[in-house]
Structures are given as structure tokens and as C-alpha cells.
Write a protein that holds these residues in place. Structure first.
Motif, PDB file in Angstrom:
ATOM      1  N   LYS A 112       7.232   0.887  -7.831  1.00 32.19           N
ATOM      2  CA  LYS A 112       6.779   2.141  -8.441  1.00 32.19           C
ATOM      3  C   LYS A 112       5.270   2.235  -8.346  1.00 32.19           C
ATOM      4  N   CYS A 113       4.809   3.346  -7.800  1.00 29.10           N
ATOM      5  CA  CYS A 113       3.358   3.539  -7.674  1.00 29.10           C
ATOM      6  C   CYS A 113       2.808   4.116  -8.977  1.00 29.10           C
ATOM      7  N   PRO A 114       1.764   3.528  -9.568  1.00 28.78           N
ATOM      8  CA  PRO A 114       1.235   4.007 -10.848  1.00 28.78           C
ATOM      9  C   PRO A 114       0.379   5.264 -10.715  1.00 28.78           C
ATOM     10  N   CYS A 115      -0.006   5.623  -9.509  1.00 27.99           N
ATOM     11  CA  CYS A 115      -0.929   6.761  -9.362  1.00 27.99           C
ATOM     12  C   CYS A 115      -0.207   8.106  -9.502  1.00 27.99           C
ATOM     13  N   HIS A 116       0.823   8.328  -8.711  1.00 26.82           N
ATOM     14  CA  HIS A 116       1.489   9.647  -8.738  1.00 26.82           C
ATOM     15  C   HIS A 116       2.991   9.519  -8.845  1.00 26.82           C
ATOM     16  N   GLY A 117       3.461   8.290  -9.117  1.00 25.60           N
ATOM     17  CA  GLY A 117       4.870   8.129  -9.429  1.00 25.60           C
ATOM     18  C   GLY A 117       5.809   7.962  -8.254  1.00 25.60           C
ATOM     19  N   SER A 118       5.310   7.677  -7.102  1.00 28.98           N
ATOM     20  CA  SER A 118       6.224   7.481  -5.971  1.00 28.98           C
ATOM     21  C   SER A 118       7.053   6.219  -6.191  1.00 28.98           C
ATOM     22  N   GLY A 119       8.294   6.293  -5.799  1.00 26.67           N
ATOM     23  CA  GLY A 119       9.183   5.147  -5.942  1.00 26.67           C
ATOM     24  C   GLY A 119       9.735   4.723  -4.588  1.00 26.67           C
TER      25      GLY A 119
ATOM     26  N   THR B  87       0.860  -1.192   0.000  1.00 24.02           N
ATOM     27  CA  THR B  87       0.000   0.000   0.000  1.00 24.02           C
ATOM     28  C   THR B  87       0.890   1.235   0.000  1.00 24.02           C
ATOM     29  N   CYS B  88       0.711   2.057  -1.022  1.00 29.49           N
ATOM     30  CA  CYS B  88       1.501   3.274  -1.128  1.00 29.49           C
ATOM     31  C   CYS B  88       1.184   4.205   0.037  1.00 29.49           C
ATOM     32  N   THR B  89       2.206   4.788   0.603  1.00 26.59           N
ATOM     33  CA  THR B  89       2.008   5.668   1.757  1.00 26.59           C
ATOM     34  C   THR B  89       1.598   7.080   1.357  1.00 26.59           C
ATOM     35  N   HIS B  90       1.390   7.290   0.055  1.00 29.50           N
ATOM     36  CA  HIS B  90       0.868   8.592  -0.373  1.00 29.50           C
ATOM     37  C   HIS B  90      -0.648   8.595  -0.216  1.00 29.50           C
ATOM     38  N   LEU B  91      -1.344   7.932  -1.140  1.00 31.62           N
ATOM     39  CA  LEU B  91      -2.808   7.904  -1.065  1.00 31.62           C
ATOM     40  C   LEU B  91      -3.378   6.491  -1.147  1.00 31.62           C
ATOM     41  N   GLY B  92      -2.546   5.497  -0.978  1.00 29.01           N
ATOM     42  CA  GLY B  92      -3.079   4.143  -0.833  1.00 29.01           C
ATOM     43  C   GLY B  92      -3.147   3.301  -2.073  1.00 29.01           C
ATOM     44  N   CYS B  93      -2.612   3.737  -3.191  1.00 30.87           N
ATOM     45  CA  CYS B  93      -2.596   2.873  -4.380  1.00 30.87           C
ATOM     46  C   CYS B  93      -1.659   1.687  -4.153  1.00 30.87           C
ATOM     47  N   THR B  94      -1.705   0.764  -5.109  1.00 31.68           N
ATOM     48  CA  THR B  94      -0.845  -0.420  -5.014  1.00 31.68           C
ATOM     49  C   THR B  94       0.335  -0.265  -5.980  1.00 31.68           C
TER      50      THR B  94
ATOM     51  N   GLY C  65       8.949  10.851  -5.771  1.00 32.60           N
ATOM     52  CA  GLY C  65       7.513  11.051  -5.791  1.00 32.60           C
ATOM     53  C   GLY C  65       6.970  11.602  -4.483  1.00 32.60           C
ATOM     54  N   PRO C  66       5.664  11.731  -4.412  1.00 31.27           N
ATOM     55  CA  PRO C  66       5.027  12.403  -3.269  1.00 31.27           C
ATOM     56  C   PRO C  66       4.883  11.546  -2.009  1.00 31.27           C
ATOM     57  N   ALA C  67       5.234  10.301  -2.080  1.00 32.07           N
ATOM     58  CA  ALA C  67       5.069   9.466  -0.875  1.00 32.07           C
ATOM     59  C   ALA C  67       5.876  10.060   0.279  1.00 32.07           C
TER      60      ALA C  67
END
Ligand code: FES
Length: 273
Positions: A213-220, A195-202, A230-232
Motif C-alpha cells: 500500500k502506497c502511503p502517498c495517494h493510496g495505490s495498492g 518504488t510506486c509507479t504513480h509518483l515514486g513514493c515507497t 489507486g492512481p498507480a
């Protein structure tokens, strides 16, 4: 000239309507009309013909009137004078009975007051049953198909170094085996929560780049779980991982460890192997 000394026999002539009704009831001709019809004389010329009923011959009884069909196919009888359809008589009688069964102040054009009350009670009962059924359904909610929080993922010798994605879809973790952990500084296993620590995407695991790599906002995230682009705002979280009694690796997602809180050094945040 009129003879004023001649005694005049008093005659009582009933109103025309009463006389006609009496004639219909008894079959006798109406005064002033039937007599003339019988005799063929002008009633105006024999005004005293009804004054002596005793001398008049008794009229013969009339045979019952035969039904007379008219041009419209209706039958004229004594029960339906004027050509009213005889078949409608029962309906009229039923309507009259219904009208008499109603309350005097019931003016509803469609149903009687009793029928309206019955209809209202029926609707109320149906609504009550539906509400009761909904309440009963609420007492038995749907079965949740969430994955279990604790699960075994096999023996340690079944894993090589690196990220194992077998449990991502089923349990929502990556099991990672490393030779030297970033905080424990020994070899072993840790379980990363997907679970991405930005907004919860996978995020996705990119083996070629050795990162998540998160597909929502690009967090790595690096393979350790530490965020680096990224924003995480913080690293991925780890789940409790221990060795079960049967020697298998037991992952417990009900307990998370956060690196920014110094929890990755917890003995249960890493399985030495
Ligand atoms: S939710 Fe993953 S980067 Fe936004």
C-alpha cells in the motif's frame, strides 16, 4: 624752521617685516624699536639714531630662550612659538613628509594611490585563490552513498514463502518467494522494486492484507506487484534475479522488467527454485 641748506644723510629704512626678521636672525634689535628699548628714549625723538651704526656699541649676544610653560601646560620655545605643543612637531613633520611623498594630483583623503592599488591587488588575489579552490573542490565531488546495483542476498534455502523485507531499506527491494508465479507458472523468487509507479513514493507491505500500500495517494499492489487500486497506472517493476556462482541469490537492480511490456516472462525476471 628747518635748515634747508644742511646736507641730509640718506637713510634706507627696510620694511618692518624684514627688519624684524634680520633682528631675529642676528640678535640685533629692530630698527626704530630695539634702540629705543635699549636707551629708553622715544624712537620718534631720535629718528637718526640708526644712521651711524659704527658709533653704536655691539649688542651683547642673547642667551637662548628658556622654555616657558603656560597655563595649559604647553611649552613655548623658539621652535614652537605661540605655545604650540612641542610633542606635535614630529607628527607634523611626518605629515609633511607624507604629503611630499604623494603624487601632486593624488587627492585621496585616506590612503595614497599606491596604497589603494595594493589593496585592490590584494582583494583580486584573494578572489582568485577562492575561485581556484572552488574549482578544485568541484573536481573532487562528494562520495555517493547509493546502494550498489548488484548484491547477493543469501541462499535460496534461507527463505520461506512470502515477502522478505530485510532488503527494503538497504537495497530497495522486496524478495518474494512464491509457489506459482503469475507469469512463469513455477515456484521461485522475484525481486520487486520498492518504488510506486504513480509518483515514486515507497509503499508499505501490509502482511495482514497481503498487499503493498502506497502511503502517498493510496495505490495498492498485490504480492505479485500488479496494481489493483489507486492512481498507480501500472504494476511494480521487477529487478533481475539470478543465481550467483557461489549459489547465492544475486539481485541486479540495473535491469528492470515491466509486466505491461511483457518482460516478466524473461528468464532473468524470475529465479526458479
Ligand atoms: S505515489 Fe504512490 S500512489 Fe501516488
Amino acid at each position: 624752521m628747518a635748515d634747508e641748506t644742511k646736507p641730509v644723510t640718506p637713510t634706507i629704512t627696510p620694511p618692518a617685516g624684514e627688519a624684524t626678521a634680520a633682528a631675529v636672525k642676528t640678535g640685533a634689535p629692530a630698527a626704530g624699536h630695539s634702540a629705543s628699548a635699549a636707551t629708553g628714549a622715544n624712537p620718534a625723538a631720535t629718528p637718526h639714531a640708526t644712521a651711524t651704526p659704527a658709533a653704536r656699541p655691539a649688542p651683547a649676544p642673547r642667551p637662548p630662550a628658556a622654555p616657558i610653560p603656560d597655563l595649559a601646560g604647553k611649552t613655548t620655545t623658539g621652535a614652537s612659538p605661540g605655545g604650540a605643543p612641542a610633542a606635535k612637531a614630529p607628527a607634523s613633520a611626518a605629515a609633511a613628509a607624507t604629503a611630499t611623498a604623494r603624487d601632486p594630483d593624488d587627492t585621496s583623503p585616506l590612503l595614497t594611490r599606491r596604497a589603494w592599488i595594493g589593496l585592490a591587488w590584494g582583494a583580486f588575489s584573494a578572489a582568485s585563490v577562492a575561485a581556484l579552490a572552488a574549482t578544485g573542490r568541484f573536481m573532487f565531488p562528494n562520495v555517493l552513498n547509493e546502494p550498489p546495483q548488484q548484491f547477493k542476498v543469501g541462499f535460496p534455502n534461507e527463505y520461506g514463502m512470502g515477502v522478505d523485507e530485510r532488503w527494503k531499506e538497504k537495497f530497495g527491494i522486496w524478495l518474494v518467494r512464491v509457489a506459482d508465479d503469475i507469469d512463469q507458472h513455477v515456484s521461485g523468487f522475484y525481486a520487486l522494486i520498492v518504488t510506486c509507479t504513480h509518483l515514486g513514493c515507497t509503499p508499505n507491505y501490509l502482511a495482514a492484507e497481503s498487499k503493498f500500500k502506497c502511503p502517498c495517494h493510496g495505490s495498492g499492489f498485490r504480492l505479485t506487484g500488479v496494481n489493483f487500486e489507486g492512481p498507480a497506472p501500472r504494476p511494480l517493476e521487477r529487478a533481475r534475479v539470478v543465481l550467483a556462482d557461489d549459489g547465492q541469490i544475486l539481485v541486479d537492480k540495473s535491469r528492470h522488467f515491466q509486466r505491461e511490456l511483457g518482460q516478466w516472462t524473461d528468464p532473468e525476471a524470475f529465479l526458479k527454485a
